[in-house]
Design an enzyme around this catalytic site. Structure first.
Site, PDB file in Angstrom:
ATOM      1  N   PHE A   1       0.810  -1.220   0.000  1.00 21.82           N
ATOM      2  CA  PHE A   1       0.000   0.000   0.000  1.00 21.82           C
ATOM      3  C   PHE A   1       0.844   1.271   0.000  1.00 21.82           C
ATOM      4  O   PHE A   1       0.356   2.342  -0.385  1.00 21.82           O
ATOM      5  CB  PHE A   1      -0.961   0.006   1.197  1.00 21.82           C
ATOM      6  CG  PHE A   1      -0.370   0.470   2.494  1.00 21.82           C
ATOM      7  CD1 PHE A   1      -0.644   1.739   2.985  1.00 21.82           C
ATOM      8  CD2 PHE A   1       0.443  -0.367   3.261  1.00 21.82           C
ATOM      9  CE1 PHE A   1      -0.123   2.178   4.193  1.00 21.82           C
ATOM     10  CE2 PHE A   1       0.964   0.059   4.458  1.00 21.82           C
ATOM     11  CZ  PHE A   1       0.683   1.335   4.934  1.00 21.82           C
ATOM     12  N   LYS A   2       2.111   1.165   0.381  1.00 22.45           N
ATOM     13  CA  LYS A   2       2.958   2.350   0.396  1.00 22.45           C
ATOM     14  C   LYS A   2       3.080   2.962  -1.005  1.00 22.45           C
ATOM     15  O   LYS A   2       3.318   4.160  -1.146  1.00 22.45           O
ATOM     16  CB  LYS A   2       4.342   2.014   0.945  1.00 22.45           C
ATOM     17  CG  LYS A   2       4.343   1.325   2.323  1.00 22.45           C
ATOM     18  CD  LYS A   2       3.827   2.223   3.414  1.00 22.45           C
ATOM     19  CE  LYS A   2       3.694   1.495   4.747  1.00 22.45           C
ATOM     20  NZ  LYS A   2       4.936   1.172   5.413  1.00 22.45           N
TER      21      LYS A   2
END
Length: 499
Positions: A112-113
Site C-alpha cells: 500500500f505504500k
C-alpha cells in the site's frame, strides 16, 4: 476554495504552506505538520461516480494541497498513477465473506505504500521548484519493510534528489529485503541496522533534529526530507483511496448516498488509519475506525485504557510492517484530541521519549471514541487467512489477515453489520511462505520462489512483476551498522560517496 496552511503538532511552527511542509517533512520543533483546519468536501460523492482514480484523487488532494496549481497537482497525479500499476482501477474493491477488501497493492512494490510514495517524489520536486530550492534533497527514511522499497522506487534517479533507507536487519521478510538490496539507481542507498524498526525510526528522527548536522549539510548544498508517513505529503494521498472505495460502493449499489461505512485497517505507524479519520472529518461518511494490531498491540492497549506504553517485549511476527512500538502518526490524533495544544503534546512526547509511556485524559479518550482497537496473535491471524481461503478462495497476506481477524471479532462481539472496507495492504506474494503456512497448517519446505509458484498454483492471481524482477537481480546494497551509528553512515554516503 480555502487556502489551507499547516502547523506543527508541538505548536512552535505555524502558517506553513503545504509545499513547504512536504519539503521539510518534520517541523523544526520535532512535531508533525497538520492542517490548521480540515476543509470540507466541495464536491458530491455521487458526482464522483464513474470517475477515474486520478480524478477522484485530484478532487480530494486539491483541498489540502492548496498552494499547488491545478496543472501542477494533476501532473503529479498522472505521473504517479500510471502504467506502474497493474490495474486501471489502481485500487480495486473486492467483496469476500461480507467485507470489502480495498486492494492497495497493485503498484510497483506490491504494497500500500505505493499509493502515496508513487506521488511523493513528484510533489516534492514540484515543491522545490515552487520554493526556489537549489539544494540537493536527500530523503532519509526508516522502514519496517515496505516504505523503503516504495520510496526508492519512486525516487530512483529523480534529478536533484537522493534517498537513504534504514531497515531492521532481522525484521523484514526475505522478499522485502531482496526488493530493497537489489534496488537500482545511482541516488539510492540502503542500510541494514542492528535493531528493530523503532530503533531505525528513532535514529532518523534524531538525525532530523540535529541542527549542527543540518547546517553542515546546508553548507554542502544538501537538505534532508522524509518519505515516512510523518511527511504530510505521504498522508494526504492516502485519504483519496478511502473516498474512491466509498464511490465504488455507491457505483455498485452496495450502499446508498450518505450511508455510513466502517473502515478496518492493519495498523503499525498509524498513518493509514489516520488518513481515513481525516477523510471522515472532511465529509466521508465513516462510522467506526477499527484499528487492527498484531501481537505488538501497543495501540490496542492504548485505545482500551488511554495509556500508551512502549515498555514491553518487542515481538517479531509474520506481519513485520506492523512490528512497531512507537506509532509516530498517533501524535497527530493526540494533538487533535487535546484541542491542538502543542505544549501539552510536547510534554506527552517527552514522557514517551524519557519514560516510554504517557497517559491521556478522559476528555481525550472521549474524543477518540470513533476508534475501536482489536488485535490478532499469530494463531488467530493464520486461522483468519485459512478460513477466508476455505470459504471463498480469496487469498490475503498476513497484514490483511490481522485486519480480517479483528473485523470478524468485532462483528461477532457487537453484531454491527455496517458495511466495512478492509484495507488490504500487501500482496500475498510478499509474504508467500507465511500465507502458505496459514493455509496448509504447517511451514512448507520450499525456497522463496518455490512458495511463490505454489501460491499461484492454489489460486493467487498472476505473479506480480515486482516478484519476477528480484528473482535473479544483483545484490547492490550491503551496508549495515548499529543503530547508534546511523548518522555516521549518512555522512559516509553523502560526503565520501562510498557504497
Amino acid at each position: 476554495m480555502e487556502f489551507i496552511k499547516y502547523k506543527s503538532t508541538r505548536g512552535k511552527e505555524t502558517g506553513v504552506n503545504a509545499s513547504e511542509a512536504i519539503l521539510k517533512g518534520l517541523a523544526d520543533d520535532g512535531g508533525l505538520f497538520m492542517p490548521e483546519k480540515f476543509p470540507k468536501f466541495d464536491f458530491s460523492l455521487e458526482d464522483l461516480k464513474g470517475k477515474r482514480y486520478q480524478e477522484v484523487a485530484y478532487e480530494v488532494m486539491k483541498l489540502l494541497l492548496s498552494d499547488y496549481t491545478k496543472e501542477e497537482l494533476m501532473d503529479c497525479i498522472e505521473k504517479a498513477y500510471d502504467e506502474k500499476f497493474d490495474t486501471e482501477e489502481i485500487a480495486p474493491l473486492v467483496k469476500a465473506e461480507g467485507a470489502y477488501f480495498l486492494e492497495l497493492f497493485h503498484g510497483d512494490t506490491i504494497a500500500f505504500k505505493d499509493m502515496a510514495l508513487s506521488i511523493l517524489p513528484h510533489l516534492l520536486t514540484t515543491a522545490a521548484k515552487k520554493n526556489g530550492i537549489k539544494n540537493k534533497i536527500v530523503i532519509l527514511t526508516a522502514t519496517s519493510g515496505d516504505t523503503g522499497k516504495a520510496a526508492m522506487s519512486g525516487f530512483c534517479d529523480v534529478e536533484g534528489t537522493g534517498i537513504i533507507v534504514f531497515y531492521p536487519k532481522d525484521g523484514v521478510s526475505n522478499v522485502q529485503r531482496l526488493q530493497m538490496v537489489t534496488q537500482k539507481g545511482d541516488n539510492t542507498d540502503v542500510v541494514a541496522i542492528h535493531g528493530n524498526f523503532d530503533d531505525a525510526q528513532s535514529g532518523v528522527k534524531k538525525i532530523f533534529s540535529d541542527k549542527e548536522f543540518a547546517n553542515k549539510l546546508s553548507e554542502n548544498g544538501i537538505q534532508l526530507s522524509s518519505a515516512n508517513s510523518i511527511n504530510i505529503g505521504r498522508l494526504v494521498p492516502q485519504i483519496a483511496y478511502y473516498v474512491y472505495a466509498y464511490v465504488k460502493l455507491l457505483e455498485s449499489g452496495n450502499i446508498a448516498t450518505g450511508e455510513k461505512i466502517n473502515v478496518c485497517v492493519p495498523t503499525g505507524n498509524f498513518g493509514n488509519i489516520l488518513a481515513a479519520y481525516i477523510g471522515k472529518q472532511m465529509g466521508l461518511p465513516i462510522d467506526k475506525l477499527i484499528c487492527a494490531s498484531n501481537e505488538n498491540k501497543v495501540l490496542f492497549d492504548f485505545f482500551e485504557n488511554g495509556v500508551y506504553d512502549r515498555n514491553r517485549k518487542f515481538v517479531l511476527t509474520s506481519s513485520p510492517s506492523m512490528d512497531i512500538l512507537i506509532s509516530s502518526n498517533l501524535e497527530r490524533l493526540i494533538y487533535l484530541s487535546c484541542g491542538s495544544d502543542g505544549e501539552y503534546v510536547s510534554k506527552l512526547m517527552k514522557d514517551l521519549s524519557v519514560g516510554g509511556k504517557y497517559e491521556v485524559t478522559e476528555a481525550m479518550k472521549e474524543f477518540m471514541k470513533d476508534f475501536i482497537g482489536g488485535f490478532a496473535d499469530e494463531k488467530k491471524n493464520f486461522e483468519g487467512i485459512k478460513s477466508l481461503y476455505d470459504s471463498t478462495g480469496y487469498i490475503i497476506d498476513t497484514h490483511t489477515g490481522v485486519a480480517f481477524s479483528v473485523y470478524e471479532d468485532y462483528k461477532n462481539a457487537t453484531k454491527d453489520m455496517t458495511k466495512t472496507v478492509i484495507a488490504s495492504t500487501a500482496s500475498p506474494y510478499k509474504f508467500a511462505d507465511s500465507v502458505l503456512e496459514a493455509i496448509f497448517g504447517q511451514k512448507q519446505d520450499m525456497g522463496d520462489f518455490e512458495v511463490i509458484d505454489k501460491l499461484h498454483e492454489i489460486g493467487a492471481p498472476d505473479i506480480p512483476r515486482a516478484i519476477l524482477e528480484i528473482k535473479d537481480a544483483k545484490i547492490r546494497h550491503t551496508r549495515e551498522c548499529d543503530s547508534a551509528d546511523m548518522q555516521k553512515e549518512v555522512e559516509d554516503i553523502l560526503f565520501n560517496n562510498r557504497r
